[in-house]
Write a protein that holds these residues in place. Sequence first.
Motif, PDB file in Angstrom:
ATOM      1  N   VAL A 248       0.808  -1.229   0.000  1.00 47.66           N
ATOM      2  CA  VAL A 248       0.000   0.000   0.000  1.00 47.66           C
ATOM      3  C   VAL A 248       0.839   1.277   0.000  1.00 47.66           C
ATOM      4  O   VAL A 248       1.825   1.395   0.745  1.00 47.66           O
ATOM      5  CB  VAL A 248      -0.931   0.008   1.239  1.00 47.66           C
ATOM      6  N   ALA A 249       0.394   2.236  -0.830  1.00 52.53           N
ATOM      7  CA  ALA A 249       0.881   3.611  -0.765  1.00 52.53           C
ATOM      8  C   ALA A 249      -0.321   4.492  -0.425  1.00 52.53           C
ATOM      9  O   ALA A 249      -1.457   4.151  -0.771  1.00 52.53           O
ATOM     10  CB  ALA A 249       1.477   4.026  -2.105  1.00 52.53           C
ATOM     11  N   ALA A 250      -0.072   5.612   0.257  1.00 50.16           N
ATOM     12  CA  ALA A 250      -1.185   6.468   0.672  1.00 50.16           C
ATOM     13  C   ALA A 250      -0.727   7.912   0.659  1.00 50.16           C
ATOM     14  O   ALA A 250       0.430   8.209   0.993  1.00 50.16           O
ATOM     15  CB  ALA A 250      -1.654   6.073   2.069  1.00 50.16           C
ATOM     16  N   LEU A 251      -1.650   8.791   0.280  1.00 49.00           N
ATOM     17  CA  LEU A 251      -1.287  10.202   0.110  1.00 49.00           C
ATOM     18  C   LEU A 251      -2.352  11.094   0.724  1.00 49.00           C
ATOM     19  O   LEU A 251      -3.532  10.768   0.722  1.00 49.00           O
ATOM     20  CB  LEU A 251      -1.172  10.442  -1.401  1.00 49.00           C
ATOM     21  N   ASP A 252      -1.916  12.214   1.293  1.00 44.15           N
ATOM     22  CA  ASP A 252      -2.863  13.193   1.841  1.00 44.15           C
ATOM     23  C   ASP A 252      -2.212  14.567   1.842  1.00 44.15           C
ATOM     24  O   ASP A 252      -0.997  14.699   1.931  1.00 44.15           O
ATOM     25  CB  ASP A 252      -3.273  12.808   3.275  1.00 44.15           C
ATOM     26  N   LEU A 253      -3.073  15.587   1.805  1.00 41.58           N
ATOM     27  CA  LEU A 253      -2.605  16.978   1.869  1.00 41.58           C
ATOM     28  C   LEU A 253      -2.051  17.352   3.236  1.00 41.58           C
ATOM     29  O   LEU A 253      -1.236  18.260   3.339  1.00 41.58           O
ATOM     30  CB  LEU A 253      -3.811  17.914   1.669  1.00 41.58           C
ATOM     31  N   THR A 254      -2.550  16.694   4.305  1.00 40.70           N
ATOM     32  CA  THR A 254      -2.415  17.246   5.655  1.00 40.70           C
ATOM     33  C   THR A 254      -1.359  16.506   6.487  1.00 40.70           C
ATOM     34  O   THR A 254      -1.582  15.359   6.897  1.00 40.70           O
ATOM     35  CB  THR A 254      -3.789  17.193   6.361  1.00 40.70           C
ATOM     36  N   PRO A 255      -0.207  17.141   6.746  1.00 37.68           N
ATOM     37  CA  PRO A 255       0.888  16.431   7.425  1.00 37.68           C
ATOM     38  C   PRO A 255       0.531  15.940   8.826  1.00 37.68           C
ATOM     39  O   PRO A 255       0.983  14.869   9.241  1.00 37.68           O
ATOM     40  CB  PRO A 255       2.024  17.460   7.470  1.00 37.68           C
ATOM     41  N   GLU A 256      -0.318  16.713   9.555  1.00 34.23           N
ATOM     42  CA  GLU A 256      -0.683  16.291  10.921  1.00 34.23           C
ATOM     43  C   GLU A 256      -1.381  14.927  10.892  1.00 34.23           C
ATOM     44  O   GLU A 256      -1.198  14.101  11.794  1.00 34.23           O
ATOM     45  CB  GLU A 256      -1.620  17.312  11.581  1.00 34.23           C
ATOM     46  N   LEU A 257      -2.215  14.712   9.860  1.00 37.11           N
ATOM     47  CA  LEU A 257      -2.950  13.444   9.779  1.00 37.11           C
ATOM     48  C   LEU A 257      -2.007  12.306   9.373  1.00 37.11           C
ATOM     49  O   LEU A 257      -2.130  11.176   9.857  1.00 37.11           O
ATOM     50  CB  LEU A 257      -4.121  13.570   8.799  1.00 37.11           C
ATOM     51  N   LEU A 258      -1.040  12.626   8.509  1.00 39.75           N
ATOM     52  CA  LEU A 258      -0.083  11.585   8.105  1.00 39.75           C
ATOM     53  C   LEU A 258       0.769  11.139   9.285  1.00 39.75           C
ATOM     54  O   LEU A 258       1.155   9.971   9.380  1.00 39.75           O
ATOM     55  CB  LEU A 258       0.806  12.102   6.967  1.00 39.75           C
ATOM     56  N   GLU A 259       1.031  12.057  10.193  1.00 36.87           N
ATOM     57  CA  GLU A 259       1.776  11.670  11.399  1.00 36.87           C
ATOM     58  C   GLU A 259       0.983  10.646  12.216  1.00 36.87           C
ATOM     59  O   GLU A 259       1.519   9.644  12.678  1.00 36.87           O
ATOM     60  CB  GLU A 259       2.018  12.916  12.234  1.00 36.87           C
ATOM     61  N   GLU A 260      -0.337  10.911  12.346  1.00 38.98           N
ATOM     62  CA  GLU A 260      -1.222   9.952  13.029  1.00 38.98           C
ATOM     63  C   GLU A 260      -1.231   8.623  12.275  1.00 38.98           C
ATOM     64  O   GLU A 260      -1.261   7.550  12.870  1.00 38.98           O
ATOM     65  CB  GLU A 260      -2.669  10.473  13.070  1.00 38.98           C
ATOM     66  N   ALA A 261      -1.251   8.723  10.936  1.00 44.27           N
ATOM     67  CA  ALA A 261      -1.323   7.510  10.112  1.00 44.27           C
ATOM     68  C   ALA A 261      -0.089   6.630  10.353  1.00 44.27           C
ATOM     69  O   ALA A 261      -0.198   5.405  10.489  1.00 44.27           O
ATOM     70  CB  ALA A 261      -1.432   7.893   8.641  1.00 44.27           C
ATOM     71  N   ARG A 262       1.075   7.265  10.413  1.00 52.11           N
ATOM     72  CA  ARG A 262       2.310   6.496  10.656  1.00 52.11           C
ATOM     73  C   ARG A 262       2.232   5.771  11.999  1.00 52.11           C
ATOM     74  O   ARG A 262       2.608   4.602  12.124  1.00 52.11           O
ATOM     75  CB  ARG A 262       3.530   7.425  10.648  1.00 52.11           C
ATOM     76  N   GLU A 263       1.730   6.479  13.006  1.00 60.56           N
ATOM     77  CA  GLU A 263       1.597   5.876  14.340  1.00 60.56           C
ATOM     78  C   GLU A 263       0.562   4.740  14.303  1.00 60.56           C
ATOM     79  O   GLU A 263       0.768   3.669  14.885  1.00 60.56           O
ATOM     80  CB  GLU A 263       1.199   6.981  15.339  1.00 60.56           C
ATOM     81  N   ASN A 264      -0.552   4.955  13.594  1.00 59.35           N
ATOM     82  CA  ASN A 264      -1.563   3.901  13.465  1.00 59.35           C
ATOM     83  C   ASN A 264      -0.978   2.662  12.786  1.00 59.35           C
ATOM     84  O   ASN A 264      -1.276   1.527  13.175  1.00 59.35           O
ATOM     85  CB  ASN A 264      -2.768   4.406  12.649  1.00 59.35           C
ATOM     86  N   ALA A 265      -0.154   2.882  11.761  1.00 54.36           N
ATOM     87  CA  ALA A 265       0.445   1.748  11.038  1.00 54.36           C
ATOM     88  C   ALA A 265       1.402   0.979  11.950  1.00 54.36           C
ATOM     89  O   ALA A 265       1.463  -0.266  11.920  1.00 54.36           O
ATOM     90  CB  ALA A 265       1.182   2.249   9.800  1.00 54.36           C
ATOM     91  N   ARG A 266       2.110   1.736  12.779  1.00 56.24           N
ATOM     92  CA  ARG A 266       3.043   1.078  13.709  1.00 56.24           C
ATOM     93  C   ARG A 266       2.252   0.207  14.689  1.00 56.24           C
ATOM     94  O   ARG A 266       2.579  -0.955  14.910  1.00 56.24           O
ATOM     95  CB  ARG A 266       3.849   2.158  14.448  1.00 56.24           C
ATOM     96  N   ILE A 267       1.171   0.757  15.242  1.00 52.45           N
ATOM     97  CA  ILE A 267       0.362   0.012  16.215  1.00 52.45           C
ATOM     98  C   ILE A 267      -0.270  -1.220  15.550  1.00 52.45           C
ATOM     99  O   ILE A 267      -0.333  -2.299  16.133  1.00 52.45           O
ATOM    100  CB  ILE A 267      -0.744   0.914  16.817  1.00 52.45           C
ATOM    101  N   ALA A 268      -0.735  -1.034  14.297  1.00 54.15           N
ATOM    102  CA  ALA A 268      -1.400  -2.138  13.583  1.00 54.15           C
ATOM    103  C   ALA A 268      -0.411  -3.193  13.096  1.00 54.15           C
ATOM    104  O   ALA A 268      -0.818  -4.256  12.629  1.00 54.15           O
ATOM    105  CB  ALA A 268      -2.194  -1.583  12.403  1.00 54.15           C
TER     106      ALA A 268
END
Length: 268
Positions: free
Chosen positions: A68-88
């Motif tokens: 998977v690759a994923a893209l978004d405009l908003t860096p704050e949300l991507l930071e959350e996404a990275r943390e979510n991926a780590r937890i998952a």
Amino acid sequence: MSQPDPYAELKQRQRAMWASFAPTALFTTPSAGHLVKFAGIAAGERVLDVATGTGVVAITAARAGADVAALDLTPELLEEARENARIAGVPRVEWTEGDAENLTYPDASFDVVVSQFGHMFAPRPDVALSEMRRVLKPGGRLAFATWPPEHFVGRLFAFIGRNAPPLPEGVAPPPLWGNPAVITERLAARFEPPFFARGVMKVPALSLGHFRLFMERSVGPIQKLVESLAGEPAKLSSFRAEFDALASPYYTDNVVRQDYLLTRAAAR
Ligand SMILES: C[S@@+](CC[C@H](N)C(=O)[O-])C[C@H]1O[C@@H](n2cnc3c(N)ncnc32)[C@H](O)[C@@H]1O
């Protein structure tokens, strides 16, 4: 894209506006499961999630074994996404800050492109769609979730639109992406005829007041509107009363029902 982006300023505003969205992702998590299943994502497929936010669709696809690759405009949300991926436990998802209208991936590089309540916010439907088609392999699938104009969230966007400054010229209202006739027409040149399904997002709330407060704190377009009315208490309280009247028919058993539309189509 070689020409300057006429909507660069709008996108800057959108980037700031979505930064507070993370708490809402709890409610976009079940629909992400629905979208990944609806898209038929299988282990080993190369998948792009456009406007991933905190990564709920991307991570669900990665848990199904996709690459998977994923893209978004908003860096704050991507930071959350990275943390979510780590937890998952799916650390290999590639996260990119970027624009749905100017994807940074090579042509024909994905088996599936998905977007949940995301690409609908790109100002020019045709530009976002042509980018999503460009990065799909021949015969690849596009699948997305959007808000129909006739259900709660679509009506809420129309209500916000009536109370906010007008959209810049040439920007398509996002809920048009929730109309099957419009979608069929937009997809026609580049995709096989689409298949549609519907689902309901259920947002628990102890009262309509709790629901409104949650939306005012976490959903950028509403947050900005409420901020803009801070110096006008009469207007603010009439906005809140109208919001409650709009939400009330969808609120039963301590849940707000938000109907969404799913679309999938194969690339021509
Ligand atoms: C309603 S949120 C949905 C996020 C996520 N897909 C989910 O289901 O939780 C909308 C997202 O669209 C992103 N977005 C808005 N305009 C965009 C654009 N032009 N390109 C990429 N992302 C965009 C926002 O940053 C935000 O993360």
